[in-house]
Scaffold this motif. Structure first.
Motif, PDB file in Angstrom:
ATOM      1  N   CYS A 194       4.689   6.589  21.895  1.00  0.00           N
ATOM      2  CA  CYS A 194       5.942   6.181  22.547  1.00  0.00           C
ATOM      3  C   CYS A 194       5.726   4.812  23.172  1.00  0.00           C
ATOM      4  O   CYS A 194       4.902   4.654  24.065  1.00  0.00           O
ATOM      5  CB  CYS A 194       6.327   7.163  23.653  1.00  0.00           C
ATOM      6  N   ASP A 195       6.466   3.814  22.678  1.00  0.00           N
ATOM      7  CA  ASP A 195       6.342   2.434  23.170  1.00  0.00           C
ATOM      8  C   ASP A 195       7.743   1.976  23.543  1.00  0.00           C
ATOM      9  O   ASP A 195       8.640   1.974  22.698  1.00  0.00           O
ATOM     10  CB  ASP A 195       5.738   1.559  22.065  1.00  0.00           C
ATOM     11  N   PHE A 196       7.928   1.620  24.795  1.00  0.00           N
ATOM     12  CA  PHE A 196       9.298   1.420  25.278  1.00  0.00           C
ATOM     13  C   PHE A 196       9.283   0.554  26.523  1.00  0.00           C
ATOM     14  O   PHE A 196       8.255   0.361  27.163  1.00  0.00           O
ATOM     15  CB  PHE A 196       9.927   2.786  25.609  1.00  0.00           C
TER      16      PHE A 196
ATOM     17  N   ILE B  88      -2.422   2.549  23.569  1.00  0.00           N
ATOM     18  CA  ILE B  88      -2.208   2.697  25.014  1.00  0.00           C
ATOM     19  C   ILE B  88      -1.928   1.308  25.555  1.00  0.00           C
ATOM     20  O   ILE B  88      -2.685   0.370  25.274  1.00  0.00           O
ATOM     21  CB  ILE B  88      -3.447   3.307  25.717  1.00  0.00           C
ATOM     22  N   GLU B  89      -0.832   1.182  26.298  1.00  0.00           N
ATOM     23  CA  GLU B  89      -0.413  -0.145  26.776  1.00  0.00           C
ATOM     24  C   GLU B  89       0.000  -0.101  28.237  1.00  0.00           C
ATOM     25  O   GLU B  89       0.833   0.712  28.630  1.00  0.00           O
ATOM     26  CB  GLU B  89       0.784  -0.635  25.944  1.00  0.00           C
ATOM     27  N   ASP B  90      -0.610  -0.994  29.007  1.00  0.00           N
ATOM     28  CA  ASP B  90      -0.213  -1.196  30.396  1.00  0.00           C
ATOM     29  C   ASP B  90       0.219  -2.641  30.573  1.00  0.00           C
ATOM     30  O   ASP B  90      -0.191  -3.509  29.808  1.00  0.00           O
ATOM     31  CB  ASP B  90      -1.413  -0.981  31.343  1.00  0.00           C
TER      32      ASP B  90
ATOM     33  N   VAL C 214      -1.800  -5.124  28.027  1.00  0.00           N
ATOM     34  CA  VAL C 214      -3.105  -4.839  27.408  1.00  0.00           C
ATOM     35  C   VAL C 214      -2.876  -3.588  26.565  1.00  0.00           C
ATOM     36  O   VAL C 214      -2.632  -2.515  27.111  1.00  0.00           O
ATOM     37  CB  VAL C 214      -4.191  -4.613  28.475  1.00  0.00           C
ATOM     38  N   GLU C 215      -2.886  -3.745  25.232  1.00  0.00           N
ATOM     39  CA  GLU C 215      -2.413  -2.668  24.370  1.00  0.00           C
ATOM     40  C   GLU C 215      -3.156  -2.539  23.042  1.00  0.00           C
ATOM     41  O   GLU C 215      -2.571  -2.641  21.970  1.00  0.00           O
ATOM     42  CB  GLU C 215      -0.918  -2.848  24.083  1.00  0.00           C
ATOM     43  N   PRO C 216      -4.466  -2.277  23.131  1.00  0.00           N
ATOM     44  CA  PRO C 216      -5.150  -2.041  21.853  1.00  0.00           C
ATOM     45  C   PRO C 216      -4.684  -0.731  21.215  1.00  0.00           C
ATOM     46  O   PRO C 216      -4.157   0.154  21.904  1.00  0.00           O
ATOM     47  CB  PRO C 216      -6.626  -1.949  22.275  1.00  0.00           C
TER      48      PRO C 216
ATOM     49  N   SER D  37      10.092  -4.627  31.022  1.00  0.00           N
ATOM     50  CA  SER D  37       8.867  -3.826  31.114  1.00  0.00           C
ATOM     51  C   SER D  37       8.467  -3.410  29.712  1.00  0.00           C
ATOM     52  O   SER D  37       9.279  -3.462  28.785  1.00  0.00           O
ATOM     53  CB  SER D  37       9.085  -2.584  31.994  1.00  0.00           C
ATOM     54  N   ASP D  38       7.208  -3.017  29.575  1.00  0.00           N
ATOM     55  CA  ASP D  38       6.664  -2.661  28.261  1.00  0.00           C
ATOM     56  C   ASP D  38       5.477  -1.734  28.492  1.00  0.00           C
ATOM     57  O   ASP D  38       4.544  -2.110  29.219  1.00  0.00           O
ATOM     58  CB  ASP D  38       6.210  -3.954  27.552  1.00  0.00           C
ATOM     59  N   MET D  39       5.528  -0.543  27.931  1.00  0.00           N
ATOM     60  CA  MET D  39       4.364   0.352  28.034  1.00  0.00           C
ATOM     61  C   MET D  39       4.299   1.256  26.817  1.00  0.00           C
ATOM     62  O   MET D  39       5.305   1.508  26.150  1.00  0.00           O
ATOM     63  CB  MET D  39       4.404   1.198  29.313  1.00  0.00           C
ATOM     64  N   THR D  40       3.086   1.736  26.531  1.00  0.00           N
ATOM     65  CA  THR D  40       2.895   2.698  25.447  1.00  0.00           C
ATOM     66  C   THR D  40       2.018   3.833  25.946  1.00  0.00           C
ATOM     67  O   THR D  40       1.002   3.588  26.601  1.00  0.00           O
ATOM     68  CB  THR D  40       2.172   2.050  24.243  1.00  0.00           C
ATOM     69  N   ARG D  41       2.431   5.036  25.634  1.00  0.00           N
ATOM     70  CA  ARG D  41       1.542   6.178  25.794  1.00  0.00           C
ATOM     71  C   ARG D  41       1.582   6.969  24.493  1.00  0.00           C
ATOM     72  O   ARG D  41       2.615   7.032  23.817  1.00  0.00           O
ATOM     73  CB  ARG D  41       1.977   7.075  26.957  1.00  0.00           C
TER      74      ARG D  41
ATOM     75  N   SER E 256      14.221  -3.166  26.582  1.00  0.00           N
ATOM     76  CA  SER E 256      13.711  -4.506  26.281  1.00  0.00           C
ATOM     77  C   SER E 256      13.430  -4.692  24.785  1.00  0.00           C
ATOM     78  O   SER E 256      13.228  -5.821  24.339  1.00  0.00           O
ATOM     79  CB  SER E 256      12.491  -4.848  27.138  1.00  0.00           C
ATOM     80  N   PHE E 257      13.433  -3.588  24.029  1.00  0.00           N
ATOM     81  CA  PHE E 257      13.299  -3.654  22.554  1.00  0.00           C
ATOM     82  C   PHE E 257      13.640  -2.262  22.025  1.00  0.00           C
ATOM     83  O   PHE E 257      13.659  -1.305  22.811  1.00  0.00           O
ATOM     84  CB  PHE E 257      11.873  -4.079  22.134  1.00  0.00           C
ATOM     85  N   PRO E 258      13.896  -2.129  20.708  1.00  0.00           N
ATOM     86  CA  PRO E 258      14.223  -0.798  20.183  1.00  0.00           C
ATOM     87  C   PRO E 258      13.064   0.176  20.423  1.00  0.00           C
ATOM     88  O   PRO E 258      11.911  -0.126  20.102  1.00  0.00           O
ATOM     89  CB  PRO E 258      14.419  -1.051  18.677  1.00  0.00           C
TER      90      PRO E 258
END
Ligand code: ZN
Ligand code: ZN
Length: 382
Positions: free
Chosen positions: A240-242, A358-360, A344-346, A251-255, A209-211
């Motif tokens: 890692c944001d992907f 961290i993003e959910d 939600v990704e502060p 989809s979009d998440m970060t850990r 959904s994005f690089p």
């Protein structure tokens, strides 16, 4: 049954209620005193009639819907479009729209009939395209800058959309396991991203959904640190944001993980972001503004004296596009409603040193929200 293909993947759109979406838009047309809306933003066209081609325009009037495209998309349009008449234009979709509007508004050219008002999507139509369109219209057809009506409708997802988003989120989350398997000191960030993107394709994703962001060591302090040729250092955070696109939805998440053993300062920063993320998730419910969700994250980081390092907004809507309305930022007044899907990704970013995010993805429910992202948030040390 196998669908025919013509370069682009042609899927049809089972289960999507395009007519109900068009009906909502028609009501909005009346409220804004428009006779028609000329929809030119591809995700808006996809949303309203299922057409996924790159050259198209949808005209929605009170009585009918017409999808204008060109000869390259004849087969695809017939396979995908629901609830709209297909018009194949020889000189391109907008020229065909102009011709149709001119013909249609001339029928109403009696002097006592007020001019035909066609809304355009000002955020998505170039000045040149607007001028070309206007030049072909008779004096009794006026172009009006329409507000973002389709984007407004798209904020609240219907059941079919939420089902697709859930599937995209789960596929996206699977990539994190791949990342964990390949991240080690010395591996290039681009190699980690490549492994994740290969896994995405294998899992059926149409695209990322994005690089992909893989930002290690001091690069983790770059909020948008796309994977580079840098090697993961022996010690430090890796952000890692992907996300993937699966059956049109993003989809979009970060850990953020740690390679080696974190210092107590780094551990505290991670915990502070985790708490802020939870505080913001806990704030999500119908009837509160997105600005309040942002404030919950900021308040939590302020308690840990880290708020000055939180330099972006708390989240954004996700759906057919990776970034869509509403923007979950300071002072934003959009009110949450059941069916909205937001991130939600502060994060905190200490320039030149390290960063954590961290993003959910969450869906607003009748009473609060449901976190869609299944992945654990405790700090993983590799
Ligand atoms: Zn993200
Ligand atoms: Zn995001």
């Amino acid at each position: 049954m196998a669908q025919p293909t013509m370069g682009n993947q042609i899927r049809g759109n089972p289960g999507m209620d395009h007519k109900a979406r068009q009906l909502r838009l028609r009501n909005a047309l009346a409220a804004h005193r428009l006779d028609a809306l000329v929809v030119t933003h591809p995700p808006n066209i996809l949303y309203l009639c299922g057409f996924s081609g790159s050259a198209g325009a949808l005209v929605l009037t009170h009585a009918k819907s017409l999808l204008f495209t060109d000869g390259r998309y004849t087969t695809q349009a017939r396979s995908e479009v629901q609830g709209a008449q297909i018009v194949i234009g020889r000189k391109g979709p907008l020229a065909a729209v102009a011709y149709w509007l001119a013909t249609h508004s001339r029928k109403n050219s009696h002097r006592r009939v007020p001019p035909f008002r066609a809304g355009i999507e000002g955020e998505h139509l170039s000045v040149a395209a607007r001028d070309r369109l206007a030049a072909q219209l008779p004096s009794n057809c006026r172009l009006r800058l329409a507000p973002a009506l389709v984007e407004g409708a798209r904020m609240v997802k219907d059941a079919q959309e939420i089902q697709r988003i859930r599937a995209a989120v789960l596929t996206g989350a699977g990539l994190f396991e791949r990342a964990l398997a390949v991240i080690h000191p010395g591996v290039k960030e681009t190699d980690v991203a490549a492994e994740m993107e290969y896994a995405a394709r294998q899992a059926g994703a149409e695209a990322m959904s994005f690089p992909t962001i893989v930002a290690s060591g001091s690069r983790s302090a770059l909020p948008h640190g796309r994977a580079s040729r840098s090697a993961v250092p022996a010690r430090g955070f890796v952000v890692c944001d992907f996300g993937v696109i699966l059956t049109d939805y993003c989809s979009d998440m970060t850990r953020t993980i740690y390679v080696g053993r974190p210092s107590s300062e780094e551990r505290r920063a991670y915990q502070a972001v985790k708490e802020a993320q939870q505080a913001a998730v806990d704030a999500v419910r119908p009837g509160i503004s997105v600005g309040e969700v942002d404030r919950a994250a900021r308040k939590s980081l302020k308690n840990n004296c880290l708020v000055k390092y939180f330099t972006h907004s708390t989240g954004h809507g996700v759906g057919l596009e990776i970034h869509e309305a509403p923007r979950v930022g300071a002072g934003q007044t959009e009110v949450l409603q059941p069916g909205m899907v937001i991130t939600v990704e502060p994060g905190v970013y200490l320039p030149g040193r390290f960063g954590v995010r961290i993003e959910d993805m969450v869906v607003v429910t009748e009473r609060g929200c449901e976190v869609l992202t299944p992945t654990r948030k405790e700090l993983i040390e590799i």
